[in-house]
Design an enzyme around this catalytic site. Structure first.
Site, short mmCIF file in Angstrom:
data_model
loop_
_atom_site.label_atom_id
_atom_site.label_comp_id
_atom_site.label_asym_id
_atom_site.label_seq_id
_atom_site.Cartn_x
_atom_site.Cartn_y
_atom_site.Cartn_z
N ASP B 16 -26.94 -39.62 -15.35
CA ASP B 16 -26.24 -39.95 -16.60
C ASP B 16 -25.11 -40.91 -16.26
O ASP B 16 -24.70 -41.03 -15.11
CB ASP B 16 -25.66 -38.67 -17.24
CG ASP B 16 -24.97 -38.97 -18.58
OD1 ASP B 16 -25.46 -39.83 -19.32
OD2 ASP B 16 -23.93 -38.35 -18.87
N SER B 17 -24.61 -41.59 -17.29
CA SER B 17 -23.47 -42.48 -17.07
C SER B 17 -22.18 -41.69 -16.84
O SER B 17 -21.21 -42.24 -16.33
CB SER B 17 -23.29 -43.42 -18.27
OG SER B 17 -23.09 -42.67 -19.45
N CYS B 79 -29.41 -39.57 -20.23
CA CYS B 79 -28.47 -40.51 -20.85
C CYS B 79 -29.24 -41.23 -21.94
O CYS B 79 -30.23 -41.91 -21.65
CB CYS B 79 -27.97 -41.49 -19.77
SG CYS B 79 -27.00 -42.86 -20.41
N GLU B 156 -14.43 -34.37 -25.72
CA GLU B 156 -13.68 -34.60 -24.47
C GLU B 156 -12.24 -34.11 -24.58
O GLU B 156 -11.62 -33.77 -23.58
CB GLU B 156 -13.76 -36.08 -24.08
CG GLU B 156 -15.19 -36.45 -23.73
CD GLU B 156 -15.36 -37.80 -23.05
OE1 GLU B 156 -14.44 -38.63 -23.12
OE2 GLU B 156 -16.44 -38.01 -22.46
N CYS B 193 -27.22 -37.02 -28.63
CA CYS B 193 -26.15 -37.38 -27.69
C CYS B 193 -25.88 -36.17 -26.83
O CYS B 193 -25.81 -35.04 -27.34
CB CYS B 193 -24.89 -37.79 -28.44
SG CYS B 193 -23.44 -37.97 -27.39
N HIS B 195 -23.31 -35.10 -25.48
CA HIS B 195 -22.07 -34.35 -25.72
C HIS B 195 -22.22 -33.31 -26.82
O HIS B 195 -21.44 -32.36 -26.89
CB HIS B 195 -20.94 -35.31 -26.12
CG HIS B 195 -20.27 -36.00 -24.98
ND1 HIS B 195 -20.92 -36.86 -24.14
CD2 HIS B 195 -18.98 -35.96 -24.53
CE1 HIS B 195 -20.07 -37.33 -23.24
NE2 HIS B 195 -18.89 -36.80 -23.45
#
Lengths: 280, 280
Positions: B16-17, B79, B156, B193, B195
């Site tokens: 993943d990035s 990703c 985040e 996504c 996240h």
């Protein structure tokens, strides 16, 4: 280093990692409408915040060299991260005067704070660099720094007058101005991120009433105007956003994307955008 | 391409990035606890979303080659951006089987949608790539894609159960499920996504009741388990987060930062992190 050759119409180069620095350009145009401006947004390589100091310095030096090649006679680093991490290296690499965005903000904050207590808000990267803390402590001011990572995406979403943004601001500022066992009775709030001027009216409503708001973008424009005044006393100094300034933009990512997002940050049409590829 | 040599304990490389792909790793560990895992987070060069397809492909190929050199026998591209922009190039460059994150999510969504109408939420970059749209339309499903750029910074910030995040979710999902002159009566919501699994309980509360939520992370883990089952039928298939899997992490930015943020995304301690420098 002051090898700037005065010309009738100063050519000012403005550098940022993206579109945020356009709030600094806007403040510059208001203060110095007779200048012409070159703006470089390194949009393909943002955000700088997660990159090492040497990488940021390398990128920034490449960009300001490009601006000099385009004829910039004075350089404004309208990027808090680049200023915090690489101002000295940029100054060493440039042949013209360089103004960063941290010192003018710190100077204005120190002047506006009789209590000598200041809150600085910014991105995680700017806060971690402690550039404002150092600049303010050197002026005898006690500082609390508070990272507000949601403000940039909220501004980029266009929610500049939005109940969600207001709620987020209440949470962040309550944390910034309170302290265990008492309040941190600062009398100045520094907007230490170029995105924040867009939510200044909202922050004004949410911040404690007695607190003065210092906008680094405006303070930097003031510093640049002072700089020009001292080297070219003929500057008219007339103010306004009358669109008389010549504007040219360079972006390392899509010119179209820059045009679209940029217009919101500048508050003026962003038209003349050239896509630029800088070698790594 | 299936040159994977079965070993008693399969070694799976996850790329993943950043840290987002750790939700995919978590789903993999739950499904395939007997495997050992190598996770590569290209944290110094994120976000991929603003980069060109050729740059993303170049970065991703470098990372998966590194994972192969470390012994990965199967590669998971956890990703969305890299999958959307560069899966074919990654497959061409890899010597082992490669599983992306888009097709398994699309497949699960198509199976779960009797109405053949699906909403996909993701980052601006994933939505602009229309990778989910293509994958779902190929399965006869009508798609609405909705970018939710505030979800990543909210996650985040750690606000996974927070009134602000709930308010933002209500706004985004209302837009996604409504349509001028009537509702878009989708019966599936795809979390496009990595996240978003962290706010799945919140999204479950906010989404219309009849809507099934398809989590690309889980669907991808399921696809990988199926893949292994077909090539190594001896897999025990026992499930759980008992911590029996061997985990090794590689990050291109600070290992300490990765450790801190990563633990939240994985839901397990992130310990064995090695900083890696990949040449540009």
């Amino acid at each position: 280093m002051n090898r700037m050759v005065p010309s009738p119409k100063p050519k000012i180069g403005v550098f940022d990692s993206g579109v945020g620095g356009l709030t600094v350009l806007r403040a510059l145009i208001e203060r110095i409408p007779e200048a012409s401006y070159l703006y470089f947004g390194d949009t393909a390589r943002l955000p700088y915040g997660s990159k090492s100091a040497s990488t940021v310095a390398h990128y920034a030096v490449g960009a300001v060299r490009y601006l000099q090649d385009q004829g910039a006679e004075l350089l404004v680093i309208a990027c808090n991260t680049a200023t915090a991490l690489a101002l000295d290296e940029i100054k060493a690499a440039a042949d013209v005067e360089v103004v960063g965005v941290v010192d003018p903000g710190a100077e204005a904050a120190a002047s506006a704070s009789p209590r000598r207590k200041v809150v600085v808000i910014g991105t995680e990267a700017t806060v971690s660099s402690h550039a404002y803390r150092r600049a303010l402590e050197a002026r005898g001011v006690t500082v609390r720094e508070k990272a507000c990572p949601l403000f940039v995406p909220l501004v980029e979403e266009g929610w500049v007058e939005h109940p969600v943004t207001e709620q987020v601001a209440r949470i962040y500022l309550a944390e910034a101005f309170s302290e265990e066992g008492g309040d941190f009775d600062a009398d100045v709030l520094v907007l230490g991120c170029t995105h924040y001027p867009l939510i200044k009216p909202l922050l004004r409503r949410v911040a404690p009433e007695h607190v003065a708001i210092v906008d680094s973008a405006e303070s930097t424009a003031q510093a640049v105007a002072g700089q020009l005044q001292s080297t070219r006393p003929s500057s008219s100094g007339e103010s306004g956003l009358g669109g008389v300034s010549a504007l040219k933009f360079f972006a390392t990512d899509s010119a179209e994307k820059f045009r679209k997002m940029g217009t919101r940050f500048l508050g003026l049409p962003v038209e003349d955008v050239l896509h630029v590829d800088l070698k790594e």
